[in-house]
Design a protein around this motif. Structure first.
Motif, PDB file in Angstrom:
ATOM      1  N   ILE A  49      -4.752   3.783  -0.247  1.00 26.85           N
ATOM      2  CA  ILE A  49      -4.625   2.427   0.298  1.00 26.85           C
ATOM      3  C   ILE A  49      -4.639   1.400  -0.832  1.00 26.85           C
ATOM      4  N   ASP A  50      -5.557   1.565  -1.781  1.00 27.55           N
ATOM      5  CA  ASP A  50      -5.621   0.647  -2.928  1.00 27.55           C
ATOM      6  C   ASP A  50      -4.316   0.649  -3.723  1.00 27.55           C
ATOM      7  N   ALA A  51      -3.714   1.822  -3.896  1.00 23.81           N
ATOM      8  CA  ALA A  51      -2.451   1.926  -4.631  1.00 23.81           C
ATOM      9  C   ALA A  51      -1.333   1.190  -3.895  1.00 23.81           C
ATOM     10  N   ILE A  52      -1.285   1.325  -2.590  1.00 25.76           N
ATOM     11  CA  ILE A  52      -0.254   0.635  -1.801  1.00 25.76           C
ATOM     12  C   ILE A  52      -0.452  -0.875  -1.885  1.00 25.76           C
ATOM     13  N   ILE A  53      -1.689  -1.320  -1.787  1.00 29.62           N
ATOM     14  CA  ILE A  53      -1.980  -2.754  -1.888  1.00 29.62           C
ATOM     15  C   ILE A  53      -1.587  -3.278  -3.264  1.00 29.62           C
ATOM     16  N   ALA A  54      -1.948  -2.538  -4.309  1.00 25.47           N
ATOM     17  CA  ALA A  54      -1.605  -2.961  -5.672  1.00 25.47           C
ATOM     18  C   ALA A  54      -0.090  -3.048  -5.844  1.00 25.47           C
ATOM     19  N   GLN A  55       0.638  -2.082  -5.304  1.00 26.88           N
ATOM     20  CA  GLN A  55       2.101  -2.099  -5.390  1.00 26.88           C
ATOM     21  C   GLN A  55       2.662  -3.348  -4.717  1.00 26.88           C
ATOM     22  N   ARG A  56       2.152  -3.687  -3.546  1.00 28.90           N
ATOM     23  CA  ARG A  56       2.614  -4.888  -2.835  1.00 28.90           C
ATOM     24  C   ARG A  56       2.314  -6.149  -3.635  1.00 28.90           C
ATOM     25  N   GLN A  57       1.133  -6.182  -4.257  1.00 29.77           N
ATOM     26  CA  GLN A  57       0.772  -7.358  -5.045  1.00 29.77           C
ATOM     27  C   GLN A  57       1.695  -7.513  -6.252  1.00 29.77           C
ATOM     28  N   VAL A  58       2.028  -6.414  -6.888  1.00 27.51           N
ATOM     29  CA  VAL A  58       2.946  -6.460  -8.029  1.00 27.51           C
ATOM     30  C   VAL A  58       4.324  -6.915  -7.554  1.00 27.51           C
ATOM     31  N   GLU A  59       4.808  -6.361  -6.450  1.00 26.96           N
ATOM     32  CA  GLU A  59       6.107  -6.771  -5.914  1.00 26.96           C
ATOM     33  C   GLU A  59       6.117  -8.261  -5.608  1.00 26.96           C
ATOM     34  N   HIS A  60       5.046  -8.752  -5.028  1.00 28.09           N
ATOM     35  CA  HIS A  60       4.962 -10.171  -4.689  1.00 28.09           C
ATOM     36  C   HIS A  60       4.948 -11.027  -5.961  1.00 28.09           C
ATOM     37  N   ALA A  61       4.226 -10.573  -6.974  1.00 22.96           N
ATOM     38  CA  ALA A  61       4.138 -11.330  -8.232  1.00 22.96           C
ATOM     39  C   ALA A  61       5.474 -11.344  -8.973  1.00 22.96           C
ATOM     40  N   MET A  62       6.298 -10.339  -8.762  1.00 17.86           N
ATOM     41  CA  MET A  62       7.578 -10.231  -9.472  1.00 17.86           C
ATOM     42  C   MET A  62       8.702 -11.014  -8.791  1.00 17.86           C
ATOM     43  N   ARG A  63       8.481 -11.542  -7.602  1.00 17.34           N
ATOM     44  CA  ARG A  63       9.511 -12.302  -6.914  1.00 17.34           C
ATOM     45  C   ARG A  63       9.789 -13.609  -7.655  1.00 17.34           C
ATOM     46  N   PRO A  64      11.046 -13.999  -7.655  1.00 17.84           N
ATOM     47  CA  PRO A  64      11.366 -15.300  -8.267  1.00 17.84           C
ATOM     48  C   PRO A  64      10.686 -16.433  -7.489  1.00 17.84           C
TER      49      PRO A  64
END
Length: 79
Positions: free
Chosen positions: A61-76
């Protein structure tokens, strides 16, 4: 007044996914901290797992959350 046996009341409460209090007294269930009922049931089941399995699920679960946070941070900006 005639009431069904407790076993039948338990079955009815399970079928309608309500508490016995609600079924018998009309008292609404306390709100679940998790609104998604499927997730709530899964987490209730996970409580029965041993500590190692619980830790594994938490890491996933932590890995999935971290992935989402990275994806969100990488958005223009502005998206």
């Amino acid at each position: 007044m005639h009431a069904p046996p407790l076993e039948k009341l338990i079955q009815l409460a399970d079928i309608f996914d309500v508490s016995l209090d609600y079924l018998v007294m009309g008292q609404p269930m306390e709100e679940s901290p998790i609104r998604n009922e499927v997730l709530f049931k899964r987490f209730k089941l996970l409580e029965t797992f041993d500590d190692q399995d619980k830790d594994t699920v938490i890491r996933v679960i932590d890995a999935i959350i971290a992935q989402r946070q990275v994806e969100h941070a990488m958005r223009p900006l502005g998206q």
